[in-house]
Design a protein around this motif. Structure first.
Motif, PDB file in Angstrom:
ATOM      1  N   ARG A 101      40.213  39.418  36.718  1.00 35.63           N
ATOM      2  CA  ARG A 101      40.187  40.785  37.270  1.00 35.63           C
ATOM      3  C   ARG A 101      39.128  41.673  36.619  1.00 35.63           C
ATOM      4  O   ARG A 101      38.801  42.736  37.138  1.00 35.63           O
ATOM      5  CB  ARG A 101      41.576  41.415  37.119  1.00 35.63           C
ATOM      6  CG  ARG A 101      42.013  41.516  35.656  1.00 35.63           C
ATOM      7  CD  ARG A 101      43.446  41.944  35.559  1.00 35.63           C
ATOM      8  NE  ARG A 101      43.866  41.966  34.170  1.00 35.63           N
ATOM      9  CZ  ARG A 101      45.017  42.455  33.748  1.00 35.63           C
ATOM     10  NH1 ARG A 101      45.867  42.980  34.602  1.00 35.63           N
ATOM     11  NH2 ARG A 101      45.324  42.430  32.472  1.00 35.63           N
ATOM     12  N   GLN A 111      44.115  42.695  28.167  1.00 33.42           N
ATOM     13  CA  GLN A 111      45.024  43.640  28.846  1.00 33.42           C
ATOM     14  C   GLN A 111      44.649  45.083  28.511  1.00 33.42           C
ATOM     15  O   GLN A 111      44.647  45.964  29.380  1.00 33.42           O
ATOM     16  CB  GLN A 111      46.459  43.396  28.397  1.00 33.42           C
ATOM     17  CG  GLN A 111      46.848  41.938  28.490  1.00 33.42           C
ATOM     18  CD  GLN A 111      48.076  41.743  29.351  1.00 33.42           C
ATOM     19  OE1 GLN A 111      48.207  42.387  30.385  1.00 33.42           O
ATOM     20  NE2 GLN A 111      48.968  40.890  28.924  1.00 33.42           N
ATOM     21  N   TYR A 126      41.457  46.049  30.323  1.00 35.63           N
ATOM     22  CA  TYR A 126      41.674  46.302  31.744  1.00 35.63           C
ATOM     23  C   TYR A 126      42.366  47.657  31.958  1.00 35.63           C
ATOM     24  O   TYR A 126      41.925  48.468  32.774  1.00 35.63           O
ATOM     25  CB  TYR A 126      42.502  45.172  32.369  1.00 35.63           C
ATOM     26  CG  TYR A 126      42.659  45.354  33.855  1.00 35.63           C
ATOM     27  CD1 TYR A 126      41.597  45.085  34.714  1.00 35.63           C
ATOM     28  CD2 TYR A 126      43.842  45.848  34.394  1.00 35.63           C
ATOM     29  CE1 TYR A 126      41.713  45.295  36.079  1.00 35.63           C
ATOM     30  CE2 TYR A 126      43.965  46.052  35.757  1.00 35.63           C
ATOM     31  CZ  TYR A 126      42.903  45.772  36.596  1.00 35.63           C
ATOM     32  OH  TYR A 126      43.016  45.987  37.943  1.00 35.63           O
ATOM     33  N   ALA A 127      43.434  47.886  31.184  1.00 33.92           N
ATOM     34  CA  ALA A 127      44.180  49.144  31.351  1.00 33.92           C
ATOM     35  C   ALA A 127      43.281  50.345  31.044  1.00 33.92           C
ATOM     36  O   ALA A 127      43.264  51.340  31.781  1.00 33.92           O
ATOM     37  CB  ALA A 127      45.399  49.153  30.434  1.00 33.92           C
ATOM     38  N   PHE A 142      36.958  44.791  40.828  1.00 35.85           N
ATOM     39  CA  PHE A 142      38.140  45.623  41.057  1.00 35.85           C
ATOM     40  C   PHE A 142      37.838  46.881  41.883  1.00 35.85           C
ATOM     41  O   PHE A 142      38.751  47.535  42.370  1.00 35.85           O
ATOM     42  CB  PHE A 142      38.896  45.899  39.749  1.00 35.85           C
ATOM     43  CG  PHE A 142      38.573  47.150  39.014  1.00 35.85           C
ATOM     44  CD1 PHE A 142      37.282  47.592  38.881  1.00 35.85           C
ATOM     45  CD2 PHE A 142      39.601  47.890  38.424  1.00 35.85           C
ATOM     46  CE1 PHE A 142      36.994  48.746  38.196  1.00 35.85           C
ATOM     47  CE2 PHE A 142      39.330  49.052  37.740  1.00 35.85           C
ATOM     48  CZ  PHE A 142      38.006  49.473  37.622  1.00 35.85           C
ATOM     49  N   ARG A 177      39.415  46.655  45.210  1.00 35.56           N
ATOM     50  CA  ARG A 177      40.824  47.070  45.266  1.00 35.56           C
ATOM     51  C   ARG A 177      40.953  48.583  45.218  1.00 35.56           C
ATOM     52  O   ARG A 177      41.793  49.167  45.893  1.00 35.56           O
ATOM     53  CB  ARG A 177      41.582  46.441  44.108  1.00 35.56           C
ATOM     54  CG  ARG A 177      41.737  44.937  44.305  1.00 35.56           C
ATOM     55  CD  ARG A 177      42.564  44.330  43.215  1.00 35.56           C
ATOM     56  NE  ARG A 177      43.724  45.144  42.923  1.00 35.56           N
ATOM     57  CZ  ARG A 177      44.243  45.281  41.706  1.00 35.56           C
ATOM     58  NH1 ARG A 177      43.703  44.675  40.687  1.00 35.56           N
ATOM     59  NH2 ARG A 177      45.305  46.034  41.528  1.00 35.56           N
ATOM     60  N   ALA A 193      50.235  48.765  43.133  1.00 32.18           N
ATOM     61  CA  ALA A 193      49.690  47.553  42.502  1.00 32.18           C
ATOM     62  C   ALA A 193      49.066  47.885  41.143  1.00 32.18           C
ATOM     63  O   ALA A 193      49.252  47.157  40.161  1.00 32.18           O
ATOM     64  CB  ALA A 193      48.670  46.897  43.420  1.00 32.18           C
ATOM     65  N   PHE A 194      48.314  48.987  41.074  1.00 36.56           N
ATOM     66  CA  PHE A 194      47.722  49.381  39.783  1.00 36.56           C
ATOM     67  C   PHE A 194      48.822  49.785  38.798  1.00 36.56           C
ATOM     68  O   PHE A 194      48.775  49.437  37.619  1.00 36.56           O
ATOM     69  CB  PHE A 194      46.714  50.524  39.948  1.00 36.56           C
ATOM     70  CG  PHE A 194      45.361  50.053  40.410  1.00 36.56           C
ATOM     71  CD1 PHE A 194      44.552  49.295  39.581  1.00 36.56           C
ATOM     72  CD2 PHE A 194      44.893  50.360  41.683  1.00 36.56           C
ATOM     73  CE1 PHE A 194      43.306  48.836  39.995  1.00 36.56           C
ATOM     74  CE2 PHE A 194      43.647  49.914  42.119  1.00 36.56           C
ATOM     75  CZ  PHE A 194      42.859  49.145  41.278  1.00 36.56           C
ATOM     76  N   GLU A 239      51.791  48.693  38.616  1.00 28.80           N
ATOM     77  CA  GLU A 239      52.447  47.469  38.133  1.00 28.80           C
ATOM     78  C   GLU A 239      51.615  46.799  37.040  1.00 28.80           C
ATOM     79  O   GLU A 239      52.141  46.371  36.017  1.00 28.80           O
ATOM     80  CB  GLU A 239      52.565  46.509  39.313  1.00 28.80           C
ATOM     81  CG  GLU A 239      53.942  45.891  39.490  1.00 28.80           C
ATOM     82  CD  GLU A 239      53.994  45.149  40.807  1.00 28.80           C
ATOM     83  OE1 GLU A 239      53.510  44.002  40.846  1.00 28.80           O
ATOM     84  OE2 GLU A 239      54.469  45.739  41.811  1.00 28.80           O
ATOM     85  N   GLU A 240      50.308  46.732  37.273  1.00 30.92           N
ATOM     86  CA  GLU A 240      49.436  46.096  36.277  1.00 30.92           C
ATOM     87  C   GLU A 240      49.435  46.862  34.961  1.00 30.92           C
ATOM     88  O   GLU A 240      49.452  46.271  33.887  1.00 30.92           O
ATOM     89  CB  GLU A 240      48.002  46.042  36.807  1.00 30.92           C
ATOM     90  CG  GLU A 240      47.753  44.900  37.751  1.00 30.92           C
ATOM     91  CD  GLU A 240      46.305  44.897  38.198  1.00 30.92           C
ATOM     92  OE1 GLU A 240      45.717  43.822  38.241  1.00 30.92           O
ATOM     93  OE2 GLU A 240      45.755  45.983  38.491  1.00 30.92           O
ATOM     94  N   ALA A 256      52.579  46.287  33.116  1.00 34.13           N
ATOM     95  CA  ALA A 256      52.582  44.983  32.440  1.00 34.13           C
ATOM     96  C   ALA A 256      51.686  45.002  31.202  1.00 34.13           C
ATOM     97  O   ALA A 256      51.947  44.296  30.230  1.00 34.13           O
ATOM     98  CB  ALA A 256      52.113  43.909  33.412  1.00 34.13           C
ATOM     99  N   ALA A 257      50.628  45.827  31.234  1.00 31.01           N
ATOM    100  CA  ALA A 257      49.651  45.816  30.139  1.00 31.01           C
ATOM    101  C   ALA A 257      50.017  46.754  29.003  1.00 31.01           C
ATOM    102  O   ALA A 257      49.444  46.666  27.920  1.00 31.01           O
ATOM    103  CB  ALA A 257      48.266  46.196  30.685  1.00 31.01           C
TER     104      ALA A 257
END
Ligand code: ATR
Length: 473
Positions: free
Chosen positions: A227, A326, A329-330, A373, A376, A395-396, A398-399, A402-403
């Motif tokens: 991603r 992670q 990305y976040a 990305f 998206r 969706a973002f 959720e990611e 998780a991160a």
């Protein structure tokens, strides 16, 4: 003059020359002009065979070479040079003609110039052109301001020379007057943040996990398949695997660690302060460059104690690497979100009707921050044009959910180990600030009311309140 040019480019340094060649390679007849005529002749000698150019030595010949309405593109230094060129050409133009400034102008200058030229019947189009010299030649991302009518005339040309992603052109009309240059400025601010976050990820992997630059290059190559896929991750892997030919050492170890800047990050932060847009990750990235160049301060701080030493273990290193992915990305999602917020704030302040899906669409190709990305993000904006934040999109959200534990782990590890991670930390603080139920801003309001009778609002009733504080002596 028997050949009438579709467009004229004045200012034939690297960017102008490459844009002119790009137009010519796409079948347009391009009038070319430069203050110093030797540059025009050099272009003709080296690249004249690539298409149909009309070289002009004088401003009058240049203007006369253009079809009406004239499309005259200025590619000179931002600031006084741009004003000088406008002052030189505007008197030679007629109502309905267009001046396009493809330089890196400050959006406030573009607003001023657009207003002044509109009063004279001339369309002024401030176009942010991203992608550097390579993009200018082979397909830039073009963020266009000015009137919709002017863009309608320019669209076929800009959309043919721009980058394309899945067959879609990376050129769009952003909004009136300075909107194109504004969005280009924020794009550069996001670029600063993206680069700094990647640099911090490298530093953490090096100092905490103790990987070599070559090993980190491999980690980035692996990330680039997921991603985080982007131009910046790709080139970072290339830079990290490069060995200095003179010393045989990793290239990154022989480069002086003081970062330069041309100023668009600074403009973004200055403008954000004026708008009240909290672009903290972009600001930290800009300040990190400034701090790296403070050599006297760095010498003064260097003897001071650092963080704890934690011995290396391979399994811990691998786990940490995944946490850094992670966190990166976040933090990246936050940096982009901050940029969008700033554009939303400006749209409100300046009356720009901005299609965010279109903005993200044209950032997918041609420019430095092109990234998988963005596809998206574009879908998120297209599905919900009034999206307040990327984190309002399931969706973002959720990611990031998780991160968030690994993200905290990375920022905490950086603090414990004494490794600077200002952009990671700023992104996480921003996340925690905005998700908080209650902020200590309530206490700030109390302080302000105490010393300055600034009043406060209450949670339980309407109105402005002031408390008669019993000031201690
Ligand atoms: P790039 O980033 O593309 O290399 P730049 O430094 O932004 O270019 O701009 C350089 C260009 O601006 C040159 O074409 C320069 O003209 P000269 O070749 O004559 O130096 C042009 N330029 C700078 N100041 C100018 C001025 N006052 N009037 C006209 N052109 C000017």
């Amino acid at each position: 003059m028997n050949t009438r040019a579709h467009i004229g480019v004045t200012g034939l340094a690297v960017m102008g020359r490459n844009l002119a060649r790009n137009f010519a390679r796409h079948g347009y007849t391009v009038a070319v002009h430069n203050r110093t005529a030797s540059r025009t002749r050099a272009l003709m000698d080296e690249f004249g065979h690539e298409g149909t150019f009309v070289p002009a030595e004088t401003a009058r010949d240049f203007v006369d070479a253009l079809q009406r309405p004239r499309r005259l593109m200025i590619m000179v230094q931002a600031g006084a040079a741009t004003d000088a060129v406008i002052d030189e050409f505007a008197p030679l133009l007629e109502s309905g003609d267009m001046i396009i400034d493809g330089g890196n102008a400050h959006f406030a200058d573009t607003r001023r110039r657009e207003k002044a030229l509109r009063a004279r019947g001339i369309h002024f189009v401030g176009a942010g052109v991203s992608g550097g010299e390579e993009g200018a030649l082979n397909g830039p991302s073009i963020m266009v301001g000015g009137s919709k009518d002017a863009y309608a005339v320019l669209a076929p040309m800009f959309e043919s020379i721009s980058a394309h992603v899945h067959g879609e052109a990376c050129s769009t009309h952003i909004g009136s007057d300075g909107a194109g240059h504004f969005v280009k400025m924020v794009h550069n601010g996001i670029e600063y943040a993206d680069m700094q976050l990647i640099a911090e990820a490298y530093d953490l992997l090096r100092q905490v996990a103790q990987y070599s630059p070559a090993e980190i290059a491999e980690i980035f190559r692996a990330w680039n398949k997921g991603r985080l896929n982007s131009y910046l991750i790709e080139i970072t892997a290339e830079v990290l695997s490069h060995t200095d030919a003179d010393t045989g050492r990793p290239f990154v170890d022989v480069v002086a660690d003081a970062a330069g800047q041309k100023g668009t990050g600074r403009w973004t932060v200055q403008t954000a302060l004026d708008l009240g847009s909290p672009v903290t990750t972009i600001a930290q990235a800009t300040f990190a460059r400034a701090a790296s160049g403070q050599s006297a301060l760095r010498t003064a701080y260097r003897p001071l104690p650092g963080g704890m030493h934690i011995p290396k273990s391979r399994s811990k290193a691998e786990r940490f690497t995944s946490q850094v992915e992670q966190a990166l990305y976040a933090s990246k999602v936050i940096a982009y979100d901050q940029g969008f917020t700033m554009i939303q704030d400006a749209a409100l302040a300046y009356g720009w009707d901005i299609d965010f899906g279109a903005v993200t669409g044209i950032w997918r190709g041609g420019c430095i921050i092109r990234a998988a990305f963005l596809d998206r993000i574009r879908t998120a904006h297209k599905d919900a044009p009034d999206l307040v934040s990327l984190l309002a999109e399931p969706a973002f959200a959720e990611e990031i959910t998780a991160a968030q534990v690994p993200w905290r782990e990375v920022v905490a590890t950086a603090a414990r180990r004494g490794v600077p991670a200002p952009a990671f930390a700023a992104a996480l603080s921003y996340y925690d600030t905005l998700r908080a139920d209650r902020l200590p801003a309530a206490l700030l309001q109390g302080q302000r009311d105490y010393f300055g009778a600034h009043t406060y609002r209450r949670t339980d009733r309407q109105g402005a309140f002031h408390t008669h504080w019993a000031h201690p002596d």
